[in-house]
Design an enzyme around this catalytic site. Structure first.
Site, PDB file in Angstrom:
ATOM      1  CB  CYS A 210     -64.618  32.953 -28.663  1.00 26.80           C
ATOM      2  SG  CYS A 210     -65.354  31.462 -27.987  1.00 26.80           S
TER       3      CYS A 210
ATOM      4  CG  ASP B 220     -59.823  36.835 -24.116  1.00 26.59           C
ATOM      5  OD1 ASP B 220     -60.688  36.325 -24.866  1.00 26.59           O
ATOM      6  OD2 ASP B 220     -59.964  36.935 -22.885  1.00 26.59           O
TER       7      ASP B 220
ATOM      8  CG  HIS C  13     -63.921  35.782 -24.905  1.00 26.80           C
ATOM      9  ND1 HIS C  13     -62.794  34.995 -24.984  1.00 26.80           N
ATOM     10  CD2 HIS C  13     -64.978  34.958 -25.119  1.00 26.80           C
ATOM     11  CE1 HIS C  13     -63.148  33.736 -25.220  1.00 26.80           C
ATOM     12  NE2 HIS C  13     -64.463  33.690 -25.311  1.00 26.80           N
TER      13      HIS C  13
END
EC number: 3.4.22.-
Length: 355
Positions: free
Chosen positions: A73, A278, A280
């Site tokens: 990430c 993000d 993820h």
């Protein structure tokens, strides 16, 4: 790990829209109103390059991981902040991505520099392998400073963009070091930088026979990355307003950071909330289609961006600064001689953040 990540991803099937507030929305130096410019806000966010976990890409190092789910990430956030620098460098801050619209070749040049394969300048492969020199084994989680150091090393091979990358360490911005990095008294031969024919097919990011254009200038474009720690275990409230101001500066490239072991790319704020992209979400690796074109929709976040309270931010971050006003004059991206004012403001901000 994959099961945990799958659960994490599936919990994100709904995205909150922007709150109805009189507070301005700041996105990478641009000020918006939710009431009158909502579409412009979403278009600006969608136009940022969005890099997420991927699976089924070529094995890193030939025998390593074929997915970065669960560990990549911060590497993806590093890609996003650097991609913003390249977008400003080659396309300009006003450039917008519109679904279905044919983009110019330089857009695909930028995108191909981050594709998940070993010979792309800033691929997950390059970042992971270069990180070994920073004491990080392949598959190990990075912090903001580590990914900044790795990107600085990788940028030296990117002759197309010809960026000077400076990382402000030890609470210090060294002006002489900046000047040394930015001075360029040689012809910068970015052989693949300027495609001679707009319709040239791009296979590995660049046409095979791109013309060479000399770019003589007194200064090289600068990307300034500033690793900071804004508290011990949580962010100190004294830094919040100054951190907000970083997103108000027209030179902002954003901030990489997040929560413990969960990295985000912060691109702005509204009220007391940070706006972020993000990484993820696990998507399949992308390859050029039969015609040599790269499907690019999965590299743009087409839903309202995520938000989180500033108070939840992990105190370890890295701030990015740069300049990119015109596609026709990319050397003006961050020229110290011409833009000394923004640089002095940045130095002041750094000093204030580190008081």
């Amino acid at each position: 790990m994959d099961a945990a990540t799958l659960t994490y991803d599936t919990l994100r099937f709904e995205y909150e829209d922007f709150p109805e507030t009189k507070e301005p929305v700041w996105i990478l130096g641009r000020k918006y109103s939710v009431f009158t410019e909502k579409e412009e806000i979403l278009l600006d966010v969608t136009s940022r390059l969005w890099f997420t976990y991927r699976k089924n890409f070529p094995a890193i190092g030939g025998t390593g991981p074929t997915s970065d789910t669960g560990w990549g990430c911060m590497l993806r956030c590093g890609q996003m902040i650097f991609a913003q620098a390249l977008v400003c460098r080659h396309l300009g801050r006003d450039w917008r991505w519109i679904k279905g619209k044919r983009q110019m070749d330089n857009y695909f040049n930028v995108l191909n520099a981050f594709i998940d394969k070993k010979d792309s300048y800033y691929s997950i492969h390059q970042i992971a392998q270069m990180g070994v020199g920073e004491g990080k084994s392949i598959g190990q989680w990075y912090g903001p400073n580590t990914v900044a150091q790795v990107l600085k090393k990788l940028a030296t091979f990117d002759t197309w963009s010809s960026l000077a990358v400076h990382i402000a360490m030890d609470n210090t911005v060294v002006m002489e070091e900046i000047r040394r990095l930015c001075q360029s008294n040689f012809s910068c031969a970015g052989a693949a930088a300027f495609p001679a024919v707009e319709s040239d097919l791009l296979y590995n990011g660049y046409p095979e026979e791109a013309g060479v254009r000399d770019r003589l200038s007194l200064w090289k474009p600068l990307v300034l990355l500033i690793p900071l720690r804004l508290g011990l275990t949580e962010i100190n409230e004294a830094y919040i307003e100054t951190l907000k101001h970083c997103f108000m500066m027209p030179q902002s490239l954003g901030v990489i950071g997040g929560k413990p072991n969960s990295a985000h790319y912060f691109i702005g704020y509204v009220g007391e909330e940070l706006i972020y992209l993000d990484p993820h979400t696990t998507q399949p690796a992308v390859e050029p289609n039969e015609s040599g074109c790269l499907p690019d929709e999965s590299f743009h976040c087409q839903h309202p961006p995520c938000r989180m309270s500033i108070a939840e931010l992990d105190p370890s971050i890295a701030v990015g600064k740069g300049r990119g006003d015109s596609l026709d004059t990319p050397q003006a991206y961050c020229v110290l001689g011409k833009y000394c004012q923004w640089f002095s403001v940045t130095v002041t901000l750094v000093k204030k953040l580190l008081l």
